[in-house]
Write a protein that holds these residues in place. Structure first.
Motif, PDB file in Angstrom:
ATOM      1  N   ASP A 487     -34.367  31.083   6.842  1.00 19.32           N
ATOM      2  CA  ASP A 487     -33.017  31.667   6.802  1.00 19.32           C
ATOM      3  C   ASP A 487     -32.120  31.167   7.931  1.00 19.32           C
ATOM      4  O   ASP A 487     -32.600  30.698   8.959  1.00 19.32           O
ATOM      5  N   GLY A 488     -30.832  31.337   7.701  1.00 18.91           N
ATOM      6  CA  GLY A 488     -29.853  31.077   8.753  1.00 18.91           C
ATOM      7  C   GLY A 488     -29.623  29.595   8.998  1.00 18.91           C
ATOM      8  O   GLY A 488     -30.276  28.742   8.387  1.00 18.91           O
ATOM      9  N   PRO A 489     -28.688  29.289   9.905  1.00 19.43           N
ATOM     10  CA  PRO A 489     -28.331  27.894  10.165  1.00 19.43           C
ATOM     11  C   PRO A 489     -29.515  27.030  10.593  1.00 19.43           C
ATOM     12  O   PRO A 489     -29.531  25.835  10.318  1.00 19.43           O
ATOM     13  N   SER A 490     -30.528  27.638  11.236  1.00 23.48           N
ATOM     14  CA  SER A 490     -31.644  26.782  11.649  1.00 23.48           C
ATOM     15  C   SER A 490     -32.506  26.351  10.459  1.00 23.48           C
ATOM     16  O   SER A 490     -33.417  25.547  10.616  1.00 23.48           O
ATOM     17  N   SER A 491     -32.199  26.884   9.281  1.00 25.65           N
ATOM     18  CA  SER A 491     -32.952  26.407   8.105  1.00 25.65           C
ATOM     19  C   SER A 491     -32.124  25.418   7.275  1.00 25.65           C
ATOM     20  O   SER A 491     -32.569  24.964   6.221  1.00 25.65           O
ATOM     21  N   PHE A 492     -30.905  25.080   7.743  1.00 23.45           N
ATOM     22  CA  PHE A 492     -30.086  24.102   7.010  1.00 23.45           C
ATOM     23  C   PHE A 492     -30.819  22.761   6.973  1.00 23.45           C
ATOM     24  O   PHE A 492     -31.643  22.468   7.840  1.00 23.45           O
ATOM     25  N   TYR A 493     -30.469  21.949   5.992  1.00 26.81           N
ATOM     26  CA  TYR A 493     -31.092  20.618   5.889  1.00 26.81           C
ATOM     27  C   TYR A 493     -30.453  19.695   6.920  1.00 26.81           C
ATOM     28  O   TYR A 493     -29.230  19.558   6.977  1.00 26.81           O
ATOM     29  N   GLU A 494     -31.274  19.098   7.764  1.00 25.50           N
ATOM     30  CA  GLU A 494     -30.739  18.237   8.821  1.00 25.50           C
ATOM     31  C   GLU A 494     -31.081  16.775   8.504  1.00 25.50           C
ATOM     32  O   GLU A 494     -32.153  16.296   8.884  1.00 25.50           O
ATOM     33  N   PRO A 495     -30.156  16.052   7.833  1.00 23.91           N
ATOM     34  CA  PRO A 495     -30.467  14.676   7.458  1.00 23.91           C
ATOM     35  C   PRO A 495     -30.793  13.839   8.690  1.00 23.91           C
ATOM     36  O   PRO A 495     -30.183  14.024   9.735  1.00 23.91           O
ATOM     37  N   SER A 496     -31.743  12.969   8.536  1.00 28.21           N
ATOM     38  CA  SER A 496     -32.157  11.967   9.536  1.00 28.21           C
ATOM     39  C   SER A 496     -32.744  12.551  10.813  1.00 28.21           C
ATOM     40  O   SER A 496     -33.021  11.813  11.747  1.00 28.21           O
ATOM     41  N   ARG A 497     -32.956  13.878  10.863  1.00 29.98           N
ATOM     42  CA  ARG A 497     -33.500  14.430  12.105  1.00 29.98           C
ATOM     43  C   ARG A 497     -34.969  14.779  11.987  1.00 29.98           C
ATOM     44  O   ARG A 497     -35.428  15.272  10.963  1.00 29.98           O
ATOM     45  N   ARG A 498     -35.699  14.514  13.050  1.00 28.04           N
ATOM     46  CA  ARG A 498     -37.056  15.044  13.162  1.00 28.04           C
ATOM     47  C   ARG A 498     -36.847  16.419  13.754  1.00 28.04           C
ATOM     48  O   ARG A 498     -36.684  16.571  14.953  1.00 28.04           O
ATOM     49  N   SER A 499     -36.786  17.415  12.906  1.00 25.71           N
ATOM     50  CA  SER A 499     -36.271  18.717  13.314  1.00 25.71           C
ATOM     51  C   SER A 499     -37.383  19.652  13.790  1.00 25.71           C
ATOM     52  O   SER A 499     -38.490  19.628  13.274  1.00 25.71           O
ATOM     53  N   GLN A 500     -37.017  20.518  14.729  1.00 22.74           N
ATOM     54  CA  GLN A 500     -38.027  21.508  15.147  1.00 22.74           C
ATOM     55  C   GLN A 500     -38.082  22.684  14.181  1.00 22.74           C
ATOM     56  O   GLN A 500     -38.852  23.602  14.364  1.00 22.74           O
ATOM     57  N   ASN A 501     -37.245  22.624  13.133  1.00 17.39           N
ATOM     58  CA  ASN A 501     -37.289  23.689  12.133  1.00 17.39           C
ATOM     59  C   ASN A 501     -38.192  23.340  10.947  1.00 17.39           C
ATOM     60  O   ASN A 501     -38.298  24.096   9.999  1.00 17.39           O
ATOM     61  N   TRP A 502     -38.773  22.161  11.023  1.00 15.83           N
ATOM     62  CA  TRP A 502     -39.808  21.759  10.075  1.00 15.83           C
ATOM     63  C   TRP A 502     -41.021  21.348  10.912  1.00 15.83           C
ATOM     64  O   TRP A 502     -40.919  20.428  11.728  1.00 15.83           O
ATOM     65  N   LEU A 503     -42.124  22.009  10.683  1.00 17.87           N
ATOM     66  CA  LEU A 503     -43.336  21.640  11.438  1.00 17.87           C
ATOM     67  C   LEU A 503     -44.390  21.154  10.450  1.00 17.87           C
ATOM     68  O   LEU A 503     -44.451  21.628   9.320  1.00 17.87           O
ATOM     69  N   LYS A 504     -45.192  20.197  10.889  1.00 19.94           N
ATOM     70  CA  LYS A 504     -46.290  19.783  10.005  1.00 19.94           C
ATOM     71  C   LYS A 504     -47.616  20.120  10.667  1.00 19.94           C
ATOM     72  O   LYS A 504     -47.759  19.969  11.882  1.00 19.94           O
TER      73      LYS A 504
END
Ligand code: ATP
Length: 680
Positions: A487-504
């Motif tokens: 949820d919220g802006p931290s879940s927006f799709y961030e093109p070209s970023r290695r984002s801290q809102n996606w973890l593997k």
């Protein structure tokens, strides 16, 4: 901008308003950039030049920017240069009348074909005086060369190169030794930069991001000057920079952005430049984590979702129905035309994969709902076992042909696993929450067994449930889990970023095997014993986008089957070069040199136990502090080959910065472990 002293003398008196930008003017800027390592200066040279273009000849802004990037078009257009050395040498010889053997000898000695061209040019008198080159003519000429195909292609390419080279450096021709290739990296020679563009490698130390920022500054200055104001304030410059960065992230196409800018100015770009089907955006990437507890720590108190991490190939599917009403001309290629509309599949590098997956495109109408008129879908194509009805390991997918696949010949079937929706029915969704995007995705498509499915997920923050999902994902031939903010802006799709809102969370990390790196093969050593007819070990490097150098990081001889070694020998043999390229950064020690060097072409995924410092390698040497004061580079300990990364180009390899971070993080972890032991 203040980092540059202004000169009163106009270096290009011939370049008058409305006249095509002289290519020599651009080359002067290239040379200024090439001869400094200061990032602010590089950016200032770049932006000053672009401002000049905007002031005098705005219609040349697009070809100027493309040539600065060493490109002819956006990546998705599939126009590639990368012309082989031998063709270029032939063209240099025929243009300048120099003997091919001499050119080859020069190349062996100098190691930079651009400089060889510059040197050859300045020693050659010209009989006639062609018109000086312009930026648009060079762009045009290079484009003609790049698209030549079919019978006699090589000869026609050589003819095209000769045409450009014979009009280059006219002011130098006949002036013996006018170009001193030992000074200022050969100076602003046109032949040098034409040849480097042909080779597909400018090596100016000019990163794509620097061009983007410099362009935004030039655009702001130009707009402000047009309104009669003298100088834009810092806040306005920053606003313009953010505008262009955001627009480019969603629509990475100067072909669309620059005309829109010229018409409406930088602050109105959003009116016409948004994500649109047909222009692939760079995908959002994930940060690695070492354990489920790390995930829980990082996302504490937030709602998140855990999804299977499928092990296939990233794919971005674009579609526009014939009946869709769009307010832009979509450049979606006709290759994916079907009864419902036009579609395309792009790779993680924005390359067009439509010729690799015609079977997927053919089946697409069966899983699109009628109400779905246009979309951009983020997904993974995964090899599929038709009999067992289950996912197959990644290696199966790699056996598929990459080009000109015919639907009837497809042996390895793929299933599309969708995990995100970035655009639907005329509306970009990237600035909506992941929960909303997922809901929209699930409403727009119909799963079809073995053809199309949604990524399996569980919105849980219970450790045990996550553990179970991870185990199930591994049983289902997946790599582990992707964990995403909901949820919220931290879940927006961030093109070209290695984002801290996606973890593997990869299964391998959990076994304590460490992370993997994607590295470029620069050299090799002949094998010993049974392996003498093939290469037995290889020299690998990471990429430094700031300096554009490949920095060596390890030798590797483990993880290869005999079969793989002979395959590697076969594909690497043709790209052997006589000496390391000037942009290879490696120890100069005699015993550290490989038996052969290669063109930078192949990227391999490599696992490592841990990282250490070594005088043999140069990776991230300027970023880590070496307690011994020797400035050693980071190197991998016990590296093991995992697989070829055909979906990555050398410049997409793990960066020197990432290697530096991995090394420092490891130091922190081992420091903590040590501290824990000391505390006991
Ligand atoms: P890797 O070697 O892990 O694929 P990478 O640099 O290619 O590294 P990462 O950001 O590390 O990319 O991992 C994300 C990749 O995982 C995506 O590019 C995509 O191909 C794949 N993937 C598989 N399943 C998912 C999913 N459910 N959500 C997002 N990405 C997924």
């Amino acid at each position: 901008q203040s980092t540059l002293k202004s000169t009163t003398k106009d270096p290009f008196p011939d370049w008058r308003p409305g006249e095509p930008v002289p290519y020599a003017a651009l080359c002067t800027t290239f040379s200024l950039i090439e001869n400094t390592t200061k990032r602010l200066e590089i950016s200032a040279h770049c932006s000053l030049f672009l401002r000049q273009v905007l002031r005098l000849t705005p219609e040349d802004l697009l070809p100027t920017v493309l040539l600065m990037l060493g490109k002819l078009a956006a990546d998705y257009a599939g126009v590639e240069l990368g012309i082989g050395e031998s063709l270029i040498m032939k063209a240099i010889g025929e243009t300048t009348g120099r003997n091919l053997a001499i050119i080859k000898a020069d190349q062996k000695e100098i190691g930079d074909l651009g400089l060889v061209a510059a040197k050859s040019r300045s020693n050659q008198p010209t009989m006639f005086k062609p018109k000086p080159l312009t930026v648009r003519a060079v762009h045009h000429g290079l484009m003609d060369i790049a698209v030549i195909e079919g019978q006699g292609a090589q000869g026609r390419k050589v003819a095209g190169i000769k045409k450009l080279l014979s009009a280059a450096d006219i002011h130098l021709a006949g002036k013996k030794n006018a170009v001193d290739i030992t000074k200022d990296k050969g100076g602003p020679s046109e032949s040098k930069y034409i040849v480097r563009t042909l080779e597909g490698k400018m090596r100016l130390g000019l990163a794509d991001k620097t061009v983007l920022v410099a362009l935004s500054h030039a655009m702001v200055w130009h707009d402000v000057a047009k309104e009669g104001n003298k100088m834009p304030g810092q806040d306005v410059i920053l606003k313009g920079e953010n505008m262009l960065k955001n627009v480019y992230n969603e629509l990475p196409s100067y072909e669309v952005i620059i005309p829109a800018y010229l018409e409406n100015g930088i602050f109105n770009l959003r009116d016409s430049c948004n994500l649109q089907p047909g222009v692939p955006l760079k995908p959002m990437l994930a940060r690695p984590t070492k354990s489920i507890t790390e995930v829980l720590d990082r996302f504490e108190g937030k709602d998140f979702s855990c999804e299977y991490k499928y092990d296939g190939e990233r794919a971005q599917i674009h579609f526009v129905a014939h009946s869709a009403k769009l307010d832009f001309a979509t450049p979606v290629a006709a290759s994916g035309k079907n009864e419902k509309g036009v579609s395309n599949i792009f790779s993680r590098n924005s390359e067009d994969l439509s010729k690799k997956y015609p079977d997927v495109l053919a089946k697409l109408p069966t899983w699109i709902k009628d109400s779905t008129q246009s979309f951009v879908l983020d997904c993974e194509t995964v090899a599929w076992d038709v009999n067992e009805k289950k996912v197959l390991p990644f290696q199966q997918l790699m056996t598929r042909k990459r080009k000109d696949v015919k639907v009837e010949d497809v042996k390895v079937k793929v299933c599309v696993f969708a995990f995100d929706l970035l655009y639907l029915n005329g509306e970009p969704l990237v600035n909506k929450s992941f929960r909303e995007r997922r809901e929209a995705m699930r409403g727009a498509f119909e799963p079809v067994e073995g053809e199309f499915a949604f990524a399996v997920y569980n919105n849980t923050s219970e450790l045990e449930q996550i553990q179970t999902l991870l185990e199930e994902s591994v049983k289902a031939s997946c790599e582990g889990l992707m964990v995403k903010m909901l949820d919220g802006p931290s879940s927006f799709y961030e093109p070209s970023r290695r984002s801290q809102n996606w973890l593997k969370v990869k299964k391998d990390y959990l076994a304590g095997a460490g992370d993997s790196l994607d590295l470029v093969v620069l050299g090799a050593y002949y094998g010993k014993g049974k392996r003498t007819s093939v290469f037995g070990a290889f020299l690998l490097a990471c990429f430094n986008p700031e300096t554009q150098n490949y920095e060596t990081v390890c030798n590797i001889g483990t993880g290869f089957s005999e079969e793989m070694l002979s395959h590697l020998h076969e594909i690497l043999n043709p790209i052997i070069i006589e000496r390391p390229k000037p942009f290879y950064s490696h120890s100069s020690g005699n015993k550290d040199q490989p038996d052969v060097w290669f063109e930078p072409r192949y990227v391999w995924e490599v696992k490592t136990a841990d990282l250490t410092l070594s005088p043999r390698y140069r990776a991230a040497a300027d970023q880590v502090s070496d307690p011994s004061g020797q400035g050693r580079g980071v190197s991998l300990r016990f590296p093991r080959f995992i697989r070829e990364r055909e979906d990555k180009k050398p410049d997409d390899a793990t960066t020197a910065k990432q290697v530096g971070v991995m090394y420092r993080e490891q130091q922190v972890v081992s420091g903590q472990k040590k501290a824990a032991v000391d505390d006991d």
